[in-house]
Design a protein around this motif. Structure first.
Motif, PDB file in Angstrom:
ATOM      1  N   ALA A 195       0.827  -1.209   0.000  1.00 19.46           N
ATOM      2  CA  ALA A 195       0.000   0.000   0.000  1.00 19.46           C
ATOM      3  C   ALA A 195       0.857   1.253   0.000  1.00 19.46           C
ATOM      4  CB  ALA A 195      -0.926   0.000   1.204  1.00 19.46           C
ATOM      5  N   GLU A 196       1.948   1.245   0.745  1.00 20.04           N
ATOM      6  CA  GLU A 196       2.797   2.431   0.844  1.00 20.04           C
ATOM      7  C   GLU A 196       3.445   2.802  -0.489  1.00 20.04           C
ATOM      8  OE1 GLU A 196       5.484   1.447   3.986  1.00 20.04           O
ATOM      9  OE2 GLU A 196       4.277   2.475   5.507  1.00 20.04           O
ATOM     10  N   ASN A 197       3.491   1.856  -1.416  1.00 20.91           N
ATOM     11  CA  ASN A 197       4.061   2.147  -2.727  1.00 20.91           C
ATOM     12  C   ASN A 197       3.112   2.942  -3.615  1.00 20.91           C
ATOM     13  OD1 ASN A 197       6.435   0.723  -2.160  1.00 20.91           O
ATOM     14  ND2 ASN A 197       5.546  -1.222  -2.842  1.00 20.91           N
ATOM     15  N   PHE A 198       1.836   3.009  -3.228  1.00 25.45           N
ATOM     16  CA  PHE A 198       0.829   3.625  -4.089  1.00 25.45           C
ATOM     17  C   PHE A 198       0.111   4.821  -3.470  1.00 25.45           C
ATOM     18  CE2 PHE A 198       1.200  -0.804  -5.417  1.00 25.45           C
ATOM     19  CZ  PHE A 198       1.439  -0.666  -6.775  1.00 25.45           C
ATOM     20  N   THR A 199       0.132   4.941  -2.151  1.00 25.64           N
ATOM     21  CA  THR A 199      -0.619   6.023  -1.522  1.00 25.64           C
ATOM     22  C   THR A 199      -0.009   6.413  -0.186  1.00 25.64           C
ATOM     23  OG1 THR A 199      -2.801   6.666  -0.668  1.00 25.64           O
ATOM     24  CG2 THR A 199      -2.174   4.361  -0.415  1.00 25.64           C
ATOM     25  N   GLN A 200      -0.221   7.690   0.161  1.00 25.15           N
ATOM     26  CA  GLN A 200       0.181   8.168   1.478  1.00 25.15           C
ATOM     27  C   GLN A 200      -0.965   8.068   2.478  1.00 25.15           C
ATOM     28  OE1 GLN A 200       1.547  12.131   0.187  1.00 25.15           O
ATOM     29  NE2 GLN A 200       3.582  11.547   0.885  1.00 25.15           N
ATOM     30  N   ALA A 201      -2.108   7.586   2.008  1.00 23.49           N
ATOM     31  CA  ALA A 201      -3.266   7.449   2.890  1.00 23.49           C
ATOM     32  C   ALA A 201      -2.984   6.416   3.981  1.00 23.49           C
ATOM     33  CB  ALA A 201      -4.499   7.036   2.086  1.00 23.49           C
ATOM     34  N   ARG A 202      -3.750   6.506   5.066  1.00 26.54           N
ATOM     35  CA  ARG A 202      -3.532   5.599   6.196  1.00 26.54           C
ATOM     36  C   ARG A 202      -4.271   4.278   5.967  1.00 26.54           C
ATOM     37  NH1 ARG A 202      -2.696  10.557   8.118  1.00 26.54           N
ATOM     38  NH2 ARG A 202      -1.052  10.755   9.692  1.00 26.54           N
ATOM     39  N   TYR A 207       1.682  13.886  14.534  1.00 28.08           N
ATOM     40  CA  TYR A 207       2.635  14.777  13.861  1.00 28.08           C
ATOM     41  C   TYR A 207       1.987  15.437  12.642  1.00 28.08           C
ATOM     42  CZ  TYR A 207       6.633  16.298  11.095  1.00 28.08           C
ATOM     43  OH  TYR A 207       7.515  17.051  10.350  1.00 28.08           O
ATOM     44  N   ASP A 208       1.297  14.637  11.819  1.00 29.10           N
ATOM     45  CA  ASP A 208       0.651  15.172  10.619  1.00 29.10           C
ATOM     46  C   ASP A 208      -0.473  16.140  10.976  1.00 29.10           C
ATOM     47  OD1 ASP A 208       2.312  13.772   8.947  1.00 29.10           O
ATOM     48  OD2 ASP A 208       0.949  12.081   8.676  1.00 29.10           O
ATOM     49  N   HIS A 209      -1.202  15.830  12.055  1.00 30.81           N
ATOM     50  CA  HIS A 209      -2.272  16.732  12.497  1.00 30.81           C
ATOM     51  C   HIS A 209      -1.698  18.068  12.943  1.00 30.81           C
ATOM     52  CE1 HIS A 209      -5.434  18.296  15.266  1.00 30.81           C
ATOM     53  NE2 HIS A 209      -6.218  17.822  14.319  1.00 30.81           N
ATOM     54  N   ALA A 210      -0.593  18.038  13.673  1.00 32.20           N
ATOM     55  CA  ALA A 210       0.056  19.274  14.114  1.00 32.20           C
ATOM     56  C   ALA A 210       0.603  20.064  12.921  1.00 32.20           C
ATOM     57  CB  ALA A 210       1.181  18.951  15.094  1.00 32.20           C
ATOM     58  N   SER A 211       1.136  19.352  11.930  1.00 34.16           N
ATOM     59  CA  SER A 211       1.664  20.018  10.732  1.00 34.16           C
ATOM     60  C   SER A 211       0.553  20.732   9.966  1.00 34.16           C
ATOM     61  CB  SER A 211       2.346  18.993   9.818  1.00 34.16           C
ATOM     62  OG  SER A 211       3.472  18.426  10.446  1.00 34.16           O
ATOM     63  N   ALA A 212      -0.615  20.092   9.893  1.00 35.31           N
ATOM     64  CA  ALA A 212      -1.751  20.700   9.199  1.00 35.31           C
ATOM     65  C   ALA A 212      -2.207  21.969   9.918  1.00 35.31           C
ATOM     66  CB  ALA A 212      -2.900  19.700   9.087  1.00 35.31           C
ATOM     67  N   ARG A 213      -2.256  21.916  11.232  1.00 39.23           N
ATOM     68  CA  ARG A 213      -2.648  23.106  12.003  1.00 39.23           C
ATOM     69  C   ARG A 213      -1.628  24.225  11.826  1.00 39.23           C
ATOM     70  NH1 ARG A 213      -6.362  22.953  16.082  1.00 39.23           N
ATOM     71  NH2 ARG A 213      -5.131  24.471  17.244  1.00 39.23           N
ATOM     72  N   ASP A 214      -0.361  23.880  11.875  1.00 37.51           N
ATOM     73  CA  ASP A 214       0.692  24.886  11.694  1.00 37.51           C
ATOM     74  C   ASP A 214       0.611  25.520  10.308  1.00 37.51           C
ATOM     75  OD1 ASP A 214       1.628  24.387  14.225  1.00 37.51           O
ATOM     76  OD2 ASP A 214       3.303  23.126  13.578  1.00 37.51           O
ATOM     77  N   LEU A 216      -4.149  15.563   6.165  1.00 40.27           N
ATOM     78  CA  LEU A 216      -3.242  14.991   7.161  1.00 40.27           C
ATOM     79  C   LEU A 216      -1.968  14.417   6.552  1.00 40.27           C
ATOM     80  CD1 LEU A 216      -5.732  13.332   9.648  1.00 40.27           C
ATOM     81  CD2 LEU A 216      -4.348  15.385   9.975  1.00 40.27           C
ATOM     82  N   THR A 217      -1.939  14.266   5.234  1.00 41.75           N
ATOM     83  CA  THR A 217      -0.687  13.868   4.580  1.00 41.75           C
ATOM     84  C   THR A 217      -0.325  14.837   3.453  1.00 41.75           C
ATOM     85  OG1 THR A 217      -1.898  12.379   3.088  1.00 41.75           O
ATOM     86  CG2 THR A 217      -0.978  11.416   5.101  1.00 41.75           C
ATOM     87  N   SER A 218      -1.014  15.954   3.373  1.00 43.77           N
ATOM     88  CA  SER A 218      -0.777  16.886   2.254  1.00 43.77           C
ATOM     89  C   SER A 218      -0.986  18.328   2.709  1.00 43.77           C
ATOM     90  CB  SER A 218      -1.706  16.561   1.084  1.00 43.77           C
ATOM     91  OG  SER A 218      -3.062  16.583   1.513  1.00 43.77           O
ATOM     92  N   ALA A 219      -0.128  18.783   3.592  1.00 47.32           N
ATOM     93  CA  ALA A 219      -0.262  20.145   4.107  1.00 47.32           C
ATOM     94  C   ALA A 219       0.369  21.182   3.183  1.00 47.32           C
ATOM     95  CB  ALA A 219       0.383  20.242   5.495  1.00 47.32           C
ATOM     96  N   ASP A 220       0.994  20.723   2.078  1.00 49.84           N
ATOM     97  CA  ASP A 220       1.732  21.644   1.209  1.00 49.84           C
ATOM     98  C   ASP A 220       1.174  21.681  -0.213  1.00 49.84           C
ATOM     99  OD1 ASP A 220       2.469  19.053   0.612  1.00 49.84           O
ATOM    100  OD2 ASP A 220       4.563  19.541   0.192  1.00 49.84           O
ATOM    101  N   SER A 221      -0.135  21.478  -0.366  1.00 45.13           N
ATOM    102  CA  SER A 221      -0.739  21.442  -1.702  1.00 45.13           C
ATOM    103  C   SER A 221      -1.129  22.831  -2.196  1.00 45.13           C
ATOM    104  CB  SER A 221      -1.991  20.553  -1.704  1.00 45.13           C
ATOM    105  OG  SER A 221      -1.664  19.207  -1.494  1.00 45.13           O
ATOM    106  N   LEU A 222      -0.871  23.063  -3.473  1.00 44.76           N
ATOM    107  CA  LEU A 222      -1.346  24.267  -4.147  1.00 44.76           C
ATOM    108  C   LEU A 222      -2.574  23.924  -4.980  1.00 44.76           C
ATOM    109  CD1 LEU A 222       2.017  25.756  -5.506  1.00 44.76           C
ATOM    110  CD2 LEU A 222       0.673  26.623  -3.581  1.00 44.76           C
ATOM    111  N   GLY A 223      -3.501  24.877  -5.064  1.00 39.76           N
ATOM    112  CA  GLY A 223      -4.636  24.766  -5.965  1.00 39.76           C
ATOM    113  C   GLY A 223      -4.548  25.867  -7.008  1.00 39.76           C
TER     114      GLY A 223
END
Length: 256
Positions: free
Chosen positions: A9-16, A36-43, A171-178
């Motif tokens: 699974a880790e080879n195809f997605t960052q989802a949990r 950690y990911d939750h804190a990163s999203a809030r930050d 939670l795994t994509s805090a750096d996305s641009l739209g």
């Protein structure tokens, strides 16, 4: 205990998916990663964007600001993030006579971190890819929402506006641009009149693919004089049709 499904699974997605477990509980490693990911999203949501990173951008940059005075007001009052403050309006008026075909703005949105991390590199590709059009300077917008691009385009009377913005963090994509593309954008334009390219980041929709999609949508918008639900995205279909045509042509040549 490590879940045997996890490795594949880790080879195809960052989802949990396929998380490790111990008894009936998720493994400590995965619990800590979630926190950690939750804190990163809030930050990512709460930080102020460091616009100084664009000081050496090869295109002139103009700073603009929404009516939201700070980050707290921006989050509590989405309506204020959709309109420019008076000073920004005055600054834009100076460019009205330029008659840009394409105006471009970069807004911090809900992830200033995405703007800091990916904005510079992606925008370099955008300006080079669209260089056949008359492009505006890069407008850097603090506390901006998607619809604020409509006011920029309205004041400049640009034919098409591209709003690049930090997307709401996952939670795994805090750096996305739209990227939002709107033809003949005016104040009050609604979302069905936009085309959107989402999840633009190194671990998501790559810069190369996103800028090629953007070029296709911009060219199509100028040809059809519309964006949004009335502009059909046939980029993939056109590629497939070309491949099928080449395949049939090659088979026909072989038969001869």
């Amino acid at each position: 205990m490590e879940n045997k499904f996890r490795t594949n699974a880790e080879n195809f997605t960052q989802a949990r998916v396929g998380l490790g477990y111990s008894g009936g509980s998720i493994s400590t490693k995965d619990v800590l990663k979630f926190r950690y990911d939750h804190a990163s999203a809030r930050d990512a949501v709460w930080k102020d964007c460091n616009w100084d990173l664009f000081a050496n951008f090869f295109i002139p940059t103009i700073r603009l600001h929404s009516l939201a005075k700070d980050r707290s007001e921006y989050l509590l009052r989405p309506d204020l993030g959709r309109r420019l403050d008076n000073l920004s309006i005055q600054n834009l008026q100076a460019f009205k006579k330029e008659k840009f075909q394409v105006s471009i703005s970069l807004a911090d949105g809900l992830s200033p971190w995405a703007v800091e991390r990916n904005g510079f590199e992606f925008l370099e590709l955008v300006y080079h890819k669209l260089k056949l059009y008359k492009l505006s300077p890069l407008f850097l917008v603090s506390q901006g929402r998607v619809a604020l691009g409509d006011e920029i385009s309205d004041i400049l009377d640009s034919t098409l506006h591209i709003q690049i913005i930090g997307e709401r963090p996952g939670l795994t994509s805090a750096d996305s641009l739209g990227i939002y593309i709107t033809y003949s954008a005016k104040i009050g334009t609604t979302d069905e009149r936009r085309n959107c390219i989402s999840n633009v980041r190194p671990d998501g929709y790559s810069f190369k693919d996103a800028v090629e999609k953007l070029e296709y949508l911009v060219n199509s918008a100028f040809i059809n004089k519309v964006t949004g639900v009335m502009l059909k995205d046939r980029m993939g279909a056109e590629i497939e049709e070309k491949e099928i045509s080449n395949l049939l042509s090659n088979n026909f040549d072989d038969e001869k």
